[in-house]
Write a protein that holds these residues in place. Structure first.
Motif, PDB file in Angstrom:
ATOM      1  N   ALA A 147       0.809  -1.167  -0.178  1.00 20.26           N
ATOM      2  CA  ALA A 147      -0.034   0.246   0.135  1.00 20.26           C
ATOM      3  C   ALA A 147       0.809   1.183  -0.081  1.00 20.26           C
ATOM      4  O   ALA A 147       0.586   2.325  -0.636  1.00 20.26           O
ATOM      5  CB  ALA A 147      -0.894   0.000   1.295  1.00 20.26           C
ATOM      6  N   SER A 148       1.970   1.048   0.806  1.00 17.54           N
ATOM      7  CA  SER A 148       2.862   2.383   0.623  1.00 17.54           C
ATOM      8  C   SER A 148       3.523   2.804  -0.562  1.00 17.54           C
ATOM      9  O   SER A 148       3.602   3.990  -0.847  1.00 17.54           O
ATOM     10  CB  SER A 148       3.910   2.341   1.687  1.00 17.54           C
ATOM     11  OG  SER A 148       4.995   1.189   1.294  1.00 17.54           O
ATOM     12  N   ALA A 149       3.709   1.897  -1.592  1.00 12.02           N
ATOM     13  CA  ALA A 149       4.275   2.206  -2.898  1.00 12.02           C
ATOM     14  C   ALA A 149       2.907   2.153  -4.047  1.00 12.02           C
ATOM     15  O   ALA A 149       3.235   2.306  -5.082  1.00 12.02           O
ATOM     16  CB  ALA A 149       5.089   1.020  -3.054  1.00 12.02           C
ATOM     17  N   SER A 150       1.770   1.947  -3.612  1.00 13.15           N
ATOM     18  CA  SER A 150       0.667   2.175  -4.551  1.00 13.15           C
ATOM     19  C   SER A 150      -0.006   3.377  -4.796  1.00 13.15           C
ATOM     20  O   SER A 150      -0.641   3.550  -5.736  1.00 13.15           O
ATOM     21  CB  SER A 150      -0.512   1.270  -4.150  1.00 13.15           C
ATOM     22  OG  SER A 150      -1.282   1.980  -2.894  1.00 13.15           O
ATOM     23  N   ALA A 151       0.601   4.303  -3.969  1.00 14.63           N
ATOM     24  CA  ALA A 151       0.064   5.786  -4.387  1.00 14.63           C
ATOM     25  C   ALA A 151       0.577   6.219  -5.921  1.00 14.63           C
ATOM     26  O   ALA A 151       1.652   5.808  -6.171  1.00 14.63           O
ATOM     27  CB  ALA A 151       0.695   6.872  -3.474  1.00 14.63           C
ATOM     28  N   GLY A 152      -0.263   7.110  -6.497  1.00 19.69           N
ATOM     29  CA  GLY A 152      -0.098   7.335  -7.946  1.00 19.69           C
ATOM     30  C   GLY A 152      -0.478   6.255  -8.877  1.00 19.69           C
ATOM     31  O   GLY A 152      -0.398   6.395 -10.143  1.00 19.69           O
ATOM     32  N   ASN A 153      -0.753   5.047  -8.507  1.00 14.76           N
ATOM     33  CA  ASN A 153      -1.468   4.067  -9.354  1.00 14.76           C
ATOM     34  C   ASN A 153      -2.803   3.724  -8.919  1.00 14.76           C
ATOM     35  O   ASN A 153      -3.061   2.984  -7.865  1.00 14.76           O
ATOM     36  CB  ASN A 153      -0.391   2.880  -9.221  1.00 14.76           C
ATOM     37  CG  ASN A 153      -0.916   1.891 -10.221  1.00 14.76           C
ATOM     38  OD1 ASN A 153      -1.998   1.675 -10.718  1.00 14.76           O
ATOM     39  ND2 ASN A 153       0.303   1.174 -11.057  1.00 14.76           N
ATOM     40  N   PRO A 154      -3.859   4.427  -9.619  1.00 16.25           N
ATOM     41  CA  PRO A 154      -5.229   4.166  -9.180  1.00 16.25           C
ATOM     42  C   PRO A 154      -5.640   2.587  -8.944  1.00 16.25           C
ATOM     43  O   PRO A 154      -6.518   2.274  -8.452  1.00 16.25           O
ATOM     44  CB  PRO A 154      -5.972   4.813 -10.203  1.00 16.25           C
ATOM     45  CG  PRO A 154      -4.878   5.859 -10.742  1.00 16.25           C
ATOM     46  CD  PRO A 154      -3.644   5.194 -10.681  1.00 16.25           C
ATOM     47  N   GLU A 212      -0.394  -8.966 -10.249  1.00 14.74           N
ATOM     48  CA  GLU A 212      -0.310  -8.706 -11.534  1.00 14.74           C
ATOM     49  C   GLU A 212       0.005  -7.358 -11.986  1.00 14.74           C
ATOM     50  O   GLU A 212       0.851  -7.256 -12.840  1.00 14.74           O
ATOM     51  CB  GLU A 212      -1.473  -9.234 -12.394  1.00 14.74           C
ATOM     52  CG  GLU A 212      -1.881 -10.654 -12.308  1.00 14.74           C
ATOM     53  CD  GLU A 212      -2.820 -11.204 -12.825  1.00 14.74           C
ATOM     54  OE1 GLU A 212      -4.019 -10.392 -13.056  1.00 14.74           O
ATOM     55  OE2 GLU A 212      -3.310 -12.275 -13.288  1.00 14.74           O
ATOM     56  N   ILE A 213      -0.569  -6.381 -11.279  1.00 10.30           N
ATOM     57  CA  ILE A 213      -0.043  -4.997 -11.540  1.00 10.30           C
ATOM     58  C   ILE A 213       1.264  -4.883 -11.237  1.00 10.30           C
ATOM     59  O   ILE A 213       2.251  -4.177 -12.065  1.00 10.30           O
ATOM     60  CB  ILE A 213      -1.048  -4.002 -10.626  1.00 10.30           C
ATOM     61  CG1 ILE A 213      -2.360  -4.182 -11.163  1.00 10.30           C
ATOM     62  CG2 ILE A 213      -0.135  -2.633 -10.567  1.00 10.30           C
ATOM     63  CD1 ILE A 213      -3.142  -3.340  -9.982  1.00 10.30           C
ATOM     64  N   GLU A 214       1.977  -5.519  -9.952  1.00 14.37           N
ATOM     65  CA  GLU A 214       3.443  -5.294  -9.621  1.00 14.37           C
ATOM     66  C   GLU A 214       4.223  -6.215 -10.649  1.00 14.37           C
ATOM     67  O   GLU A 214       5.445  -5.584 -10.794  1.00 14.37           O
ATOM     68  CB  GLU A 214       3.398  -5.650  -8.153  1.00 14.37           C
ATOM     69  CG  GLU A 214       2.866  -4.915  -7.287  1.00 14.37           C
ATOM     70  CD  GLU A 214       3.253  -3.376  -7.164  1.00 14.37           C
ATOM     71  OE1 GLU A 214       4.430  -3.279  -7.555  1.00 14.37           O
ATOM     72  OE2 GLU A 214       2.451  -2.267  -6.811  1.00 14.37           O
ATOM     73  N   VAL A 215       3.757  -7.227 -11.237  1.00 17.38           N
ATOM     74  CA  VAL A 215       4.569  -8.035 -11.838  1.00 17.38           C
ATOM     75  C   VAL A 215       4.840  -7.195 -13.351  1.00 17.38           C
ATOM     76  O   VAL A 215       5.768  -7.070 -13.947  1.00 17.38           O
ATOM     77  CB  VAL A 215       3.866  -9.538 -12.222  1.00 17.38           C
ATOM     78  CG1 VAL A 215       4.725  -9.897 -13.395  1.00 17.38           C
ATOM     79  CG2 VAL A 215       4.084 -10.376 -11.106  1.00 17.38           C
TER      80      VAL A 215
END
Length: 470
Positions: A147-154, A212-215
């Motif tokens: 979650a801490s790295a998901s900002a900016g990716n809706p 899958e988003i992170e991959v």
């Protein structure tokens, strides 16, 4: 007023000259007209300079110096950014992908383990409950990191939101199922089925999407790190060609074979081009190897592990349904089909076997294929016992953890084999990508220094020719 001008002839009346109209100074309609004339004046000045040999040499010297400065600036920025991207793969992007994978795996294992706790009333059940609690804790910690790295990716933010909202609901349902089971209430199985349905319909799909988003983000950054730095290459080759053409021109004009300054500049640029070509090629090969043999194989084995965990949950829920588990059995067969195909040699495991051939993870994949085959065989025995009215024997065979006979023992071996294969593939990714970064350690500042040498060599080399005209 008018004034009279006397000539040989009739008098002619002419108007007196008065003050010029306001806002129109002498020499033009605008006070900025001189700005319009500047470019044309500069062009005329360049033409006059180019008409003489000293002037042409001065222009060539300035052009080479500016081009060398541009090459050094662009190369320093582009190659520095390239190394930063590779370092980010190791320090940031891959750990975040691993965190998303841990969310997905831990939640899948929690679903399978929660079902197993209701089948086990002895010490094994206590161990399963501890494992379930650990899965939930790991999923929560990994979710916080993701979650801490998901900002900016809706898209990632949306999946994290679903997980954050639904995970407490799931754990509440599981706890209710546990409580009823301890009290001997059959409704405990119904609460567990509801919890599992929530996990499969909302929580696991969100975890899968996040993974899958992170991959995909990891693969995109790997592609960027392995791409060709075209701008740096083209500018460096243009500078090298310009230096060679300049030396040929001076040789024809002065009949002198070598110009020390220009030779030094040419050697510096040639060395920079050769160094960058070799370093970038090696780095690209290493990063690509880390991707194809490391992260991509990790992804395949992660998917295999998730399929196995989902099959394990369905196997357990089939038994808990006590004759009404046809839907769960169908889900089990679908998961096993994804895991190892119809003949036990395909699916994710078959893909992993082909992808890891010759790698350290190959032995673990082969062991996983054997464990999956053994599990399918034991599962068939469990179903025959259950369908034949021997429910207690079916449960005993399903939860047996010792030896090679039980379904739990076979699944545990399979899960361990895949975990070791994933660890080996991740390490291969880290090793290759780190080595790729090391290849570029001094390239960016080194290229900038060589470009500076080329700039100074160009200036000093042509200055020697200019002195001959004084």
């Amino acid at each position: 007023m008018t004034s009279t001008v006397t000539r040989h002839g009739p008098e002619v009346q002419q108007p007196e000259s008065g003050p010029e109209p306001a806002g129109e100074p002498r020499g033009g309609r605008s006070g900025f007209a001189w700005l319009v004339r500047l470019p044309s004046a500069a062009v005329r000045g360049l033409r006059r300079s180019a008409a003489t040999t000293p002037g042409r040499l001065t222009l060539i010297s300035a052009g080479l110096a500016l081009l060398a400065l541009l090459v050094g600036t662009v190369a320093g920025a582009e190659l520095g950014e390239r190394k930063a991207t590779i370092d980010g793969l190791v320090d940031h992007r891959e750990p975040l992908t691993a965190a998303a994978q841990e969310v997905y795996r831990s939640l899948s294992d929690a679903d399978a383990t929660a079902a197993g706790t209701l089948l086990n009333a002895d010490s094994e059940g206590i161990a399963l409950r501890d494992r379930y609690d650990l899965d939930v804790a790991r999923a929560g910690a990994a979710l916080a990191k993701a979650a801490s790295a998901s900002a900016g990716n809706p898209a990632a933010v949306a999946q994290v939101d679903v997980l954050s909202r639904q995970l407490p609901v799931y754990t509440g349902l599981v706890e209710t199922a546990r409580t009823n089971s301890r009290q001997g209430n059959p409704v405990g199985a119904a609460y567990l089925a509801e919890a599992s349905q929530l996990m499969r319909s909302e929580i696991l799909p969100a975890a899968k999407n996040l993974y899958e988003i992170e991959v995909e983000r990891l693969a995109d950054e790997q592609d960027d790190a392995a791409s060709v730095p075209w701008l740096t290459g083209l500018l460096a080759l243009a500078l090298l060609a310009a230096l060679i053409v300049t030396q040929v021109h001076l040789k024809r004009r002065t009949n002198r074979v070598f110009n020390v300054g220009l030779v030094v500049a040419t050697v510096a640029v040639g060395l920079a081009v050769l160094w960058s070509a070799v370093a970038v090629t090696i780095q690209s090969v290493l990063v690509s190897s880390g991707q194809s043999s490391g992260s991509e194989q990790t992804d395949v084995m992660v998917r295999a592990r998730i399929a196995a965990l989902q099959a394990r949950a369905d196997e357990t829920l089939t038994l808990l349904a006590r004759g009404n588990g046809t839907a769960y059995e169908e889900e089990y067969q679908a998961s096993i089909q994804r895991l190892s195909g119809g003949n036990g040699q395909g699916g994710f495991l078959g893909e992993a076997r082909d992808g890891t051939e010759g790698l350290s993870a190959a032995d673990h994949v082969d062991a996983a294929i054997r464990s999956a085959g053994a599990w399918r065989e034991v599962h068939g025995q469990v179903r025959n016992l259950d369908n034949g009215g021997r429910y207690e024997d079916a449960v005993e065979l399903a939860i047996q953890t010792e030896g090679d006979e039980g379904a739990t023992a076979a699944f545990t071996r399979l899960d361990g084999d895949l975990a070791r294969g994933i660890a080996d593939s991740r390490q291969l990714f880290l090793d290759d990508t780190t080595n790729g970064s090391r290849v570029l350690t001094l390239l960016s500042p080194g290229f900038a220094v060589l470009s500076l040498v080329a700039m100074l060599g160009s200036i000093l080399g042509i200055r020697e020719r200019l002195r001959e005209y004084r």
